[in-house]
Write an enzyme that holds these catalytic residues in place. Structure first.
Site, mmCIF file in Angstrom:
data_model
loop_
_atom_site.group_PDB
_atom_site.id
_atom_site.type_symbol
_atom_site.label_atom_id
_atom_site.label_comp_id
_atom_site.label_asym_id
_atom_site.label_seq_id
_atom_site.Cartn_x
_atom_site.Cartn_y
_atom_site.Cartn_z
ATOM 1 C CE LYS A 52 -18.807 32.694 -45.141
ATOM 2 N NZ LYS A 52 -19.984 32.588 -46.035
ATOM 3 N NE ARG B 10 -22.148 37.347 -42.421
ATOM 4 C CZ ARG B 10 -22.051 36.028 -42.233
ATOM 5 N NH1 ARG B 10 -21.257 35.533 -41.327
ATOM 6 N NH2 ARG B 10 -22.756 35.207 -42.982
ATOM 7 N NE ARG C 281 -26.427 26.535 -45.415
ATOM 8 C CZ ARG C 281 -25.671 27.612 -45.163
ATOM 9 N NH1 ARG C 281 -24.352 27.534 -45.240
ATOM 10 N NH2 ARG C 281 -26.237 28.761 -44.881
ATOM 11 N NE ARG D 143 -27.947 28.512 -41.285
ATOM 12 C CZ ARG D 143 -26.822 29.180 -41.589
ATOM 13 N NH1 ARG D 143 -25.692 28.530 -41.717
ATOM 14 N NH2 ARG D 143 -26.857 30.473 -41.777
ATOM 15 N NE ARG E 61 -28.321 33.965 -44.626
ATOM 16 C CZ ARG E 61 -28.287 32.655 -44.878
ATOM 17 N NH1 ARG E 61 -29.373 32.013 -45.240
ATOM 18 N NH2 ARG E 61 -27.156 32.016 -44.771
HETATM 19 P P1 ADP Z 1 -20.958 29.005 -46.225
HETATM 20 O O1 ADP Z 1 -20.271 28.482 -44.990
HETATM 21 O O2 ADP Z 1 -20.087 29.905 -47.039
HETATM 22 O O3 ADP Z 1 -22.295 29.600 -45.939
HETATM 23 P P2 ADP Z 1 -21.352 26.176 -46.871
HETATM 24 O O4 ADP Z 1 -19.994 25.594 -46.728
HETATM 25 O O5 ADP Z 1 -22.335 25.918 -45.804
HETATM 26 O O6 ADP Z 1 -21.240 27.767 -47.180
HETATM 27 O O7 ADP Z 1 -21.960 25.673 -48.260
HETATM 28 C C1 ADP Z 1 -23.245 26.072 -48.691
HETATM 29 C C2 ADP Z 1 -23.957 24.904 -49.382
HETATM 30 O O8 ADP Z 1 -23.324 24.617 -50.630
HETATM 31 C C3 ADP Z 1 -23.936 23.594 -48.594
HETATM 32 O O9 ADP Z 1 -25.159 22.942 -48.807
HETATM 33 C C4 ADP Z 1 -22.772 22.811 -49.210
HETATM 34 O O10 ADP Z 1 -23.001 21.420 -49.110
HETATM 35 C C5 ADP Z 1 -22.790 23.282 -50.658
HETATM 36 N N1 ADP Z 1 -21.464 23.399 -51.283
HETATM 37 C C6 ADP Z 1 -20.285 23.800 -50.722
HETATM 38 N N2 ADP Z 1 -19.288 23.829 -51.633
HETATM 39 C C7 ADP Z 1 -19.844 23.459 -52.814
HETATM 40 C C8 ADP Z 1 -19.328 23.292 -54.159
HETATM 41 N N3 ADP Z 1 -18.054 23.544 -54.467
HETATM 42 N N4 ADP Z 1 -20.212 22.913 -55.105
HETATM 43 C C9 ADP Z 1 -21.509 22.657 -54.807
HETATM 44 N N5 ADP Z 1 -22.049 22.803 -53.579
HETATM 45 C C10 ADP Z 1 -21.240 23.179 -52.602
HETATM 46 P P1 ADP Z 2 -23.587 31.493 -43.748
HETATM 47 O O1 ADP Z 2 -22.935 30.197 -43.355
HETATM 48 O O2 ADP Z 2 -24.805 31.260 -44.532
HETATM 49 O O3 ADP Z 2 -22.593 32.444 -44.318
HETATM 50 P P2 ADP Z 2 -23.499 32.240 -40.994
HETATM 51 O O4 ADP Z 2 -23.787 30.954 -40.322
HETATM 52 O O5 ADP Z 2 -22.091 32.668 -41.084
HETATM 53 O O6 ADP Z 2 -24.152 32.165 -42.436
HETATM 54 O O7 ADP Z 2 -24.330 33.406 -40.318
HETATM 55 C C1 ADP Z 2 -25.707 33.277 -40.069
HETATM 56 C C2 ADP Z 2 -26.230 34.541 -39.441
HETATM 57 O O8 ADP Z 2 -25.548 34.800 -38.203
HETATM 58 C C3 ADP Z 2 -26.036 35.820 -40.246
HETATM 59 O O9 ADP Z 2 -27.043 36.008 -41.200
HETATM 60 C C4 ADP Z 2 -26.066 36.877 -39.127
HETATM 61 O O10 ADP Z 2 -27.381 37.111 -38.678
HETATM 62 C C5 ADP Z 2 -25.310 36.176 -38.011
HETATM 63 N N1 ADP Z 2 -23.855 36.437 -38.099
HETATM 64 C C6 ADP Z 2 -22.866 35.515 -38.257
HETATM 65 N N2 ADP Z 2 -21.656 36.105 -38.289
HETATM 66 C C7 ADP Z 2 -21.864 37.433 -38.156
HETATM 67 C C8 ADP Z 2 -21.026 38.587 -38.135
HETATM 68 N N3 ADP Z 2 -19.688 38.488 -38.258
HETATM 69 N N4 ADP Z 2 -21.613 39.791 -37.976
HETATM 70 C C9 ADP Z 2 -22.941 39.926 -37.831
HETATM 71 N N5 ADP Z 2 -23.786 38.895 -37.857
HETATM 72 C C10 ADP Z 2 -23.271 37.648 -38.018
#
Ligand code: ADP
Ligand code: ADP
Ligand code: ZN
Length: 210
Positions: A13, A88, A123, A156, A167
């Site tokens: 995302k 979420r 990551r 992280r 998660r």
């Molecule tokens: P989210 O915001 O949904 O948690 P991220 O954008 O942080 O996800 O991506 C999660 C991890 O996967 C990061 O380490 C990123 O560099 C990697 N990543 C993102 N898109 C891809 C893809 N299409 N293929 C492989 N790795 C990816």
């Molecule tokens: P990821 O990129 O791996 O999807 P986020 O950075 O979006 O993770 O979120 C990390 C953490 O922050 C979640 O595990 C939760 O604890 C908190 N968080 C983020 N967004 C929300 C939300 N919309 N509702 C509740 N908790 C949230």
């Protein structure tokens, strides 16, 4: 364009939001980033959120709903926004609807659980600017250093394996039902999230007609 990016933690995302917000010139609003910034600066919000975040649990709905309500009133959201990581839960989606904000489109980035675990364990994020990398799939030019700002890349705390499982469980239980919620509203587009990052962007933009 008011859009939501849905998907499991690690679905890409944030990666896609960064590309799309550049292309469409609209801000990305990431509740995760807002909470992490609050943690860093030691605010009341940060204190409230820490234990939930560290355990891989969601922060209570009323806390994140309050954050979003304020953030969406800021001027830069006037011409649209990308929500990354909100809503979420169903109550969060209902609160968004109740704010009178029209969501135009929802893109769900589909990635298998096995791939999520590979992605989150590798990551790395820039301590200074928040840019995201992956040790194997999206490495920086210089190991441990951000391409954009030369900041240090760190893992992280919630990306450690035990928390990742929790998660994922939370995602399947509380967030995945949002697919049905937005499908019912006729707004859901599902995009396969495995493979080339640019190709996923192309499919996402095609899905939203941009
Ligand atoms: P989210 O915001 O949904 O948690 P991220 O954008 O942080 O996800 O991506 C999660 C991890 O996967 C990061 O380490 C990123 O560099 C990697 N990543 C993102 N898109 C891809 C893809 N299409 N293929 C492989 N790795 C990816
Ligand atoms: P990821 O990129 O791996 O999807 P986020 O950075 O979006 O993770 O979120 C990390 C953490 O922050 C979640 O595990 C939760 O604890 C908190 N968080 C983020 N967004 C929300 C939300 N919309 N509702 C509740 N908790 C949230
Ligand atoms: Zn950086």
């Amino acid at each position: 364009m008011n859009m939501i990016l849905l998907g499991a933690p690690g679905a890409g995302k944030g990666t896609q939001a960064a590309i799309i917000c550049d292309k469409l010139k609209i801000p990305t609003i990431s509740t995760g980033n807002i909470i992490r910034a609050a943690l860093k600066s030691g605010t009341e919000l940060g204190r409230k959120a820490k234990s939930y975040m560290d355990a891989g649990q969601l922060v209570p709905d009323e806390v994140v709903i309050g954050i979003i309500r304020e953030r969406l009133q800021e001027k830069d959201c006037e011409n649209g926004f990308i929500l990354d990581g909100f809503p979420r839960t169903i109550p969060q989606a209902e609160a968004l609807d109740a704010m009178g904000i029209t969501i135009d489109t929802v893109v769900d980035i589909e990635v298998s659980d096995e791939e999520i675990i590979r992605r989150l364990s590798g990551r790395r994020v820039c301590e200074a600017c928040g840019a995201t990398y992956h040790v194997e799939f999206q490495p920086p030019k210089v190991e441990g250093q951000c391409d954009a700002c030369a900041g240090a890349l760190v893992q992280r705390k919630d990306d450690h394996t035990a928390t990742v499982r929790e998660r994922l469980n939370v995602y399947h239980e509380q967030t995945e039902p949002l697919k049905g919620y937005y499908a019912k509203q006729g707004k859901l587009h599902e995009v396969p999230g495995e493979g080339d990052i640019a190709e996923i962007t192309r499919l996402t933009l095609a899905a939203i007609g941009a």
